[in-house]
Scaffold this active site. Structure first.
Site, PDB file in Angstrom:
ATOM      1  N   HIS A 194       0.823  -1.211   0.000  1.00 51.73           N
ATOM      2  CA  HIS A 194       0.000   0.000   0.000  1.00 51.73           C
ATOM      3  C   HIS A 194       0.859   1.263   0.000  1.00 51.73           C
ATOM      4  O   HIS A 194       2.042   1.220   0.286  1.00 51.73           O
ATOM      5  CB  HIS A 194      -1.003   0.021   1.161  1.00 51.73           C
ATOM      6  CG  HIS A 194      -0.408   0.063   2.527  1.00 51.73           C
ATOM      7  ND1 HIS A 194       0.103  -1.046   3.158  1.00 51.73           N
ATOM      8  CD2 HIS A 194      -0.252   1.084   3.404  1.00 51.73           C
ATOM      9  CE1 HIS A 194       0.544  -0.717   4.359  1.00 51.73           C
ATOM     10  NE2 HIS A 194       0.344   0.583   4.523  1.00 51.73           N
TER      11      HIS A 194
ATOM     12  N   HIS B 299       1.064   5.374   1.305  1.00 51.00           N
ATOM     13  CA  HIS B 299       0.608   6.451   2.193  1.00 51.00           C
ATOM     14  C   HIS B 299       1.091   7.771   1.606  1.00 51.00           C
ATOM     15  O   HIS B 299       2.267   7.919   1.286  1.00 51.00           O
ATOM     16  CB  HIS B 299       1.223   6.325   3.594  1.00 51.00           C
ATOM     17  CG  HIS B 299       0.577   5.312   4.450  1.00 51.00           C
ATOM     18  ND1 HIS B 299      -0.540   5.568   5.207  1.00 51.00           N
ATOM     19  CD2 HIS B 299       0.885   4.015   4.661  1.00 51.00           C
ATOM     20  CE1 HIS B 299      -0.884   4.485   5.870  1.00 51.00           C
ATOM     21  NE2 HIS B 299      -0.035   3.525   5.546  1.00 51.00           N
TER      22      HIS B 299
ATOM     23  N   TYR C 129     -15.648  29.596  17.252  1.00 54.09           N
ATOM     24  CA  TYR C 129     -15.220  30.775  16.490  1.00 54.09           C
ATOM     25  C   TYR C 129     -16.357  31.298  15.616  1.00 54.09           C
ATOM     26  O   TYR C 129     -16.643  32.492  15.584  1.00 54.09           O
ATOM     27  CB  TYR C 129     -14.001  30.420  15.628  1.00 54.09           C
ATOM     28  CG  TYR C 129     -13.605  31.511  14.667  1.00 54.09           C
ATOM     29  CD1 TYR C 129     -12.885  32.619  15.105  1.00 54.09           C
ATOM     30  CD2 TYR C 129     -13.956  31.450  13.328  1.00 54.09           C
ATOM     31  CE1 TYR C 129     -12.524  33.630  14.224  1.00 54.09           C
ATOM     32  CE2 TYR C 129     -13.598  32.450  12.440  1.00 54.09           C
ATOM     33  CZ  TYR C 129     -12.881  33.541  12.898  1.00 54.09           C
ATOM     34  OH  TYR C 129     -12.530  34.537  12.027  1.00 54.09           O
TER      35      TYR C 129
ATOM     36  N   GLN D  44     -18.685  34.985  15.954  1.00 55.06           N
ATOM     37  CA  GLN D  44     -18.565  36.011  14.921  1.00 55.06           C
ATOM     38  C   GLN D  44     -19.691  37.042  14.978  1.00 55.06           C
ATOM     39  O   GLN D  44     -19.443  38.227  14.810  1.00 55.06           O
ATOM     40  CB  GLN D  44     -18.509  35.374  13.524  1.00 55.06           C
ATOM     41  CG  GLN D  44     -17.207  34.665  13.254  1.00 55.06           C
ATOM     42  CD  GLN D  44     -16.023  35.578  13.443  1.00 55.06           C
ATOM     43  OE1 GLN D  44     -15.811  36.500  12.680  1.00 55.06           O
ATOM     44  NE2 GLN D  44     -15.221  35.322  14.451  1.00 55.06           N
TER      45      GLN D  44
END
Length: 135
Positions: free
Chosen positions: A62, A64, A125, A129
């Site tokens: 495999h 990555h 956050y 606002q």
């Protein structure tokens, strides 16, 4: 948190992805010269498509990949290009693979976004606002 943002003409972004995919039948063919050539091909393709290759590691069965991609281009287009071009070139340069595998890669892959702030911080956050704009 120290995040480096990238931009194109109309988007500022930080889109990093962890991607994993396997050869067909999870065969352990990514070794020796095939491994070396595949690493070079992935680096070249990422460079051509202006994707930042952050980390690359090949295991015998495999791949990555940690990569940053412009969101307007898309991770799916990058992976399609890498898998398609690398399969065609590797199978041409290493004909022994054509007898073991009908295609080099499976159709599927794993992808996950990485980096950035935790969801709770981003949520807080965004929620703050509206109140910060009133001040």
């Amino acid at each position: 948190m120290n995040t480096n943002y990238k931009s194109n003409n109309n988007v500022v972004y930080s889109c990093k992805y962890h991607v994993v995919w396997c050869p067909k039948y999870r065969r352990k063919v990514l070794v020796g010269e095939v491994e070396t050539r595949l690493k070079k091909l992935i680096q070249d393709i990422c460079g051509e498509l202006q994707a930042e290759l952050i980390e690359l590691e090949l295991m015998p069965d495999h791949v990555h990949l940690l990569v940053e991609v412009d969101p307007q281009f898309g991770i799916h287009k990058l992976i399609k290009a890498i898998k398609g071009r690398s399969s065609r070139i590797i199978r041409k340069e290493f004909p022994s693979l054509t007898t073991k595998l009908p295609t080099l890669w499976t159709n599927s892959y794993f992808v996950s976004t990485v980096g950035g702030a935790p969801i709770a911080v981003i949520k807080q956050y965004i929620e703050s606002q509206k109140t910060s704009q009133r001040r």
